[in-house]
Design an enzyme around this catalytic site. Structure first.
Site, mmCIF file in Angstrom:
data_model
loop_
_atom_site.group_PDB
_atom_site.id
_atom_site.type_symbol
_atom_site.label_atom_id
_atom_site.label_comp_id
_atom_site.label_asym_id
_atom_site.label_seq_id
_atom_site.Cartn_x
_atom_site.Cartn_y
_atom_site.Cartn_z
ATOM 1 C CE LYS A 62 -4.349 -2.092 1.240
ATOM 2 N NZ LYS A 62 -5.322 -1.701 0.182
ATOM 3 C CD GLU A 88 -5.711 -2.642 -6.592
ATOM 4 O OE1 GLU A 88 -4.467 -3.612 -6.551
ATOM 5 O OE2 GLU A 88 -6.592 -3.004 -5.297
ATOM 6 C CG ASP A 124 -9.980 -1.825 -4.727
ATOM 7 O OD1 ASP A 124 -10.851 -2.535 -5.378
ATOM 8 O OD2 ASP A 124 -9.178 -2.319 -4.384
ATOM 9 C CE LYS A 156 -10.861 -4.649 -1.989
ATOM 10 N NZ LYS A 156 -10.437 -4.254 -2.998
HETATM 11 MG MG MG Z 1 -7.214 -1.536 -4.036
#
Ligand code: MG
Length: 307
Positions: free
Chosen positions: A137, A196, A221, A245
């Site tokens: 991240k 991302e 995302d 997701k």
């Molecule tokens: Mg993500």
């Protein structure tokens, strides 16, 4: 069908740091449907409200208001503002009506590194567990520090490692350019699979521009959290990667239909759901995720599932 539900809470072993803050407990709901023959189908509702799904409280209120007997029509008429409920009820319903055939597939899984400096000392644990694609991240700390950590990280990672960066929409346009330039530069040292969600969802046009200006691929995302958003971004011309997701993407049968009728480069990914949701997501991933890319389910080391 007889309907019941219960709530669960799973604490994280260590809180997960993202740019939305620290996340330390996964709260969700398990839905059970039972038909007249006594067959049981279960599904999991695992909301992720900062991604745009309903909140846990809204999902719980929704479950609470339903009668204890449900028809198929009721199960398939959950409003789109409850995508995690659609997934949970849709999963339970399809478990009853079309029981899953177990597949032998064991796809590549991407492991999530700890955020910040801890990635430097902990990447080897993931490598030893067999993860070859790793995600880190960014957009959490000051950029100079993160970019220097990034250089250190690629220097210590094994050469065969594939790295994904995830900004969770936390960069500015200029910063995204900086990161993409850096990714392009280091691509002879290590494979950077993609960056991302560099910018917030409302900046799709800017992300479309970025995706044409750099060699490093981009993935959406947060922009494609729900099926409606996924359809919109596809229509607006996104042709790079889509992170999906399934647990917050609405009814599984609708997602399947979209993926089977549009040729998209999809990477299925977890929202830290518990076992019932995870199994349902993994089955969808085996069917619909791009088999050349690792799926984003390497998160088990973050949860203490016995909790
Ligand atoms: Mg993500």
């Amino acid at each position: 069908m007889q309907y019941s539900y219960y709530a669960y809470q799973h604490p994280f072993q260590k809180p997960l740091q993202t740019r939305y803050g620290l996340w330390s407990i996964r709260q969700g709901l398990i839905v059970t449907l039972q038909d007249d023959a006594g067959n049981i189908g279960q599904g999991e509702i695992a909301p992720l409200s900062w991604f745009g799904s309903e909140t846990w409280t809204q999902a719980q209120d929704f479950c609470h208001r339903l009668p204890s007997q449900l028809t198929e029509t009721q199960i398939l008429a959950i409003p789109d503002r409850y995508p995690a409920c659609q997934f949970g009820f849709g999963t339970a319903w399809s478990a009853l009506t079309a029981p899953a055939i177990s597949t032998e597939s064991s796809p590549e899984i991407c492991g999530l590194l700890p955020t910040g400096e801890r990635a430097l000392s902990e990447h080897s644990h993931l490598w030893e567990q067999g993860y070859r694609t790793l995600k880190w991240k960014i957009g959490v700390d000051i950029p100079e520090k993160e970019q220097s950590l990034f250089q250190q990280l690629i220097a210590v990672l094994p050469q065969q490692a594939i790295l994904r960066l995830d900004a969770n929409g936390g960069l500015t346009y200029d910063l995204a350019c900086q990161w993409l330039q850096l990714c392009d530069q280091v691509s002879d040292q290590i494979a950077i699979e993609y960056l991302e969600q560099p910018l917030p969802p409302e900046q799709l046009a800017a992300m479309l521009t970025l995706s044409q200006e750099f060699r490093t691929s981009l993935a959406l995302d947060e922009s494609v959290a729900t099926l409606a958003q996924l359809q919109r971004c596809y229509q607006q011309g996104w042709s790079d990667i889509f992170v999906i997701k399934p647990a917050i993407c609405g009814y599984p049968h609708r997602l399947r239909q979209f993926c089977q009728t549009h040729n998209i480069d999809a990477v299925f990914s977890s929202v830290f759901e518990a076992e019932i949701g995870r199994q349902a997501c993994l089955r969808l991933a085996a069917e619909l995720s791009n088999p050349k890319r690792a799926i984003g389910f390497g998160v088990r080391h973050w949860l203490s599932l016995h909790g």
